[in-house]
Design a protein around this motif. Sequence first.
Motif, mmCIF file in Angstrom:
data_model
loop_
_atom_site.group_PDB
_atom_site.id
_atom_site.type_symbol
_atom_site.label_atom_id
_atom_site.label_comp_id
_atom_site.label_asym_id
_atom_site.label_seq_id
_atom_site.Cartn_x
_atom_site.Cartn_y
_atom_site.Cartn_z
ATOM 1 N N VAL A 70 0.940 -1.154 -0.025
ATOM 2 C CA VAL A 70 0.093 0.045 0.037
ATOM 3 C C VAL A 70 0.742 1.307 -0.082
ATOM 4 O O VAL A 70 0.734 2.062 -0.852
ATOM 5 C CB VAL A 70 -0.879 -0.031 1.350
ATOM 6 N N SER A 73 2.298 1.666 -3.507
ATOM 7 C CA SER A 73 1.203 1.813 -4.389
ATOM 8 C C SER A 73 0.788 3.410 -4.167
ATOM 9 O O SER A 73 0.540 4.086 -5.265
ATOM 10 C CB SER A 73 0.263 0.953 -4.262
ATOM 11 N N GLU A 74 0.437 3.555 -3.091
ATOM 12 C CA GLU A 74 -0.184 5.045 -2.568
ATOM 13 C C GLU A 74 0.383 6.198 -2.260
ATOM 14 O O GLU A 74 0.084 7.243 -2.430
ATOM 15 C CB GLU A 74 -1.499 4.730 -1.513
ATOM 16 N N ILE A 106 -1.790 8.728 1.879
ATOM 17 C CA ILE A 106 -2.746 7.782 2.763
ATOM 18 C C ILE A 106 -3.647 8.494 3.795
ATOM 19 O O ILE A 106 -4.518 8.212 3.943
ATOM 20 C CB ILE A 106 -1.771 6.958 3.230
ATOM 21 N N TYR A 148 -6.572 3.387 7.986
ATOM 22 C CA TYR A 148 -6.873 3.362 6.566
ATOM 23 C C TYR A 148 -7.021 1.963 5.940
ATOM 24 O O TYR A 148 -7.890 1.638 5.213
ATOM 25 C CB TYR A 148 -5.474 3.912 5.999
ATOM 26 N N LEU A 149 -6.406 1.125 6.609
ATOM 27 C CA LEU A 149 -6.528 -0.549 6.318
ATOM 28 C C LEU A 149 -7.821 -1.050 6.925
ATOM 29 O O LEU A 149 -8.025 -2.156 6.281
ATOM 30 C CB LEU A 149 -5.130 -1.246 6.402
ATOM 31 N N ALA A 152 -10.514 0.989 3.984
ATOM 32 C CA ALA A 152 -10.435 0.936 2.437
ATOM 33 C C ALA A 152 -11.358 0.168 1.940
ATOM 34 O O ALA A 152 -11.638 -1.055 2.547
ATOM 35 C CB ALA A 152 -8.780 0.620 2.203
ATOM 36 N N TRP A 154 -12.335 -2.815 -0.795
ATOM 37 C CA TRP A 154 -11.909 -3.813 -1.568
ATOM 38 C C TRP A 154 -12.937 -4.442 -2.363
ATOM 39 O O TRP A 154 -12.762 -5.831 -2.658
ATOM 40 C CB TRP A 154 -11.009 -4.502 -0.808
ATOM 41 N N ALA A 185 -3.429 -4.070 -3.386
ATOM 42 C CA ALA A 185 -3.031 -2.702 -3.482
ATOM 43 C C ALA A 185 -3.334 -2.035 -4.985
ATOM 44 O O ALA A 185 -3.585 -1.195 -5.051
ATOM 45 C CB ALA A 185 -1.483 -2.594 -3.158
ATOM 46 N N LEU A 188 -6.873 -0.758 -5.442
ATOM 47 C CA LEU A 188 -7.442 0.431 -4.614
ATOM 48 C C LEU A 188 -8.008 1.616 -5.232
ATOM 49 O O LEU A 188 -8.753 2.391 -4.861
ATOM 50 C CB LEU A 188 -6.256 0.832 -3.588
#
Length: 226
Positions: A70, A73-74, A106, A148-149, A152, A154, A185, A188
Motif C-alpha cells: 500500500v 502503491s499509494e 494515505i 486506513y487499512l 479502505a 476492496w 493494493a 485500491l
Amino acid sequence: MGRRWRPRRIVNLILLLPILGLVLMLMLALVYSAVTPPSTLMLGRWLTRQPVQREAVGLDAISPHLVQAVVASEDQRFCAHDGVDWGALRTVVDDEEGPSRGASTITMQAVKNVFLWPGRSYIRKGLEIPLAVLADAIWGKRRTMEIYLNIAEWGEGIFGAEAASRHWFRKSARDLTRSEAALLAATLPNPIARSAGRPSRGVRAAAARIQSRTGQVEGLMGCLRR
C-alpha cells in the motif's frame, strides 16, 4: 425589536456552523484515535440497508506485505510528510473533472473516507488538507495506517484488510503473501471495477509493478514500527 434581531441571529448561526463542524471533527478524531471508525461509504450502505463486510483488526494482525504494498502503491513518502505531500500537491496536474488522486497521501485518503464524501471536487480537496494535517498530529503514522487499512474499500460492500483477505483469498490478513498483497493494493484506485480475486491483465501488471517497488520502500517505513 424581535424582528430586527432575527436576521442577525441567522447570520451568527451561519457563521457558527463551520466552527461547530471543526469542533465536531476534532472530537471525532480524538475518539477515533482509540476506536476504529466506519467510513462514510459504510454509513451510506448501512442507511440504505445494503450489506457491509468489515472486521476491524490491529496493524499487528495485518501482513507487513500489505502495508509495504500500500505504501509502495499509494504514498511512498508516507513516513516523511505531515499528512500532506506538499511537493506532490504543487506539481500534480488537475483535470477538468476536479483534482486527481495523484497527490493524495494515505492520510488524506483516510480522512476523506472517514469524514468526507466520495467524488472529486476542489471543495472536498480543500477540506482534506487541514484534516490530514490534524489527523497526522492526533493519530500519528501507525494509527493512521491502521485506520486506513480498516476502512479502505476492496469490493462491493467489502471494507478493510481482514474482510478483503477472507473474501478474496479465504485467509486472514496476517497470512497474505507478497503477491496477494500486491493484488489488493493494485485494486485500491477503483475497487469496484478491479478485482483482487479475479484480476484482469491490467491488475496483474499493476500488481507486478507494485511488488517490484516494495523492496524500495521497506527501509522508509520506520514510522510504523513500535
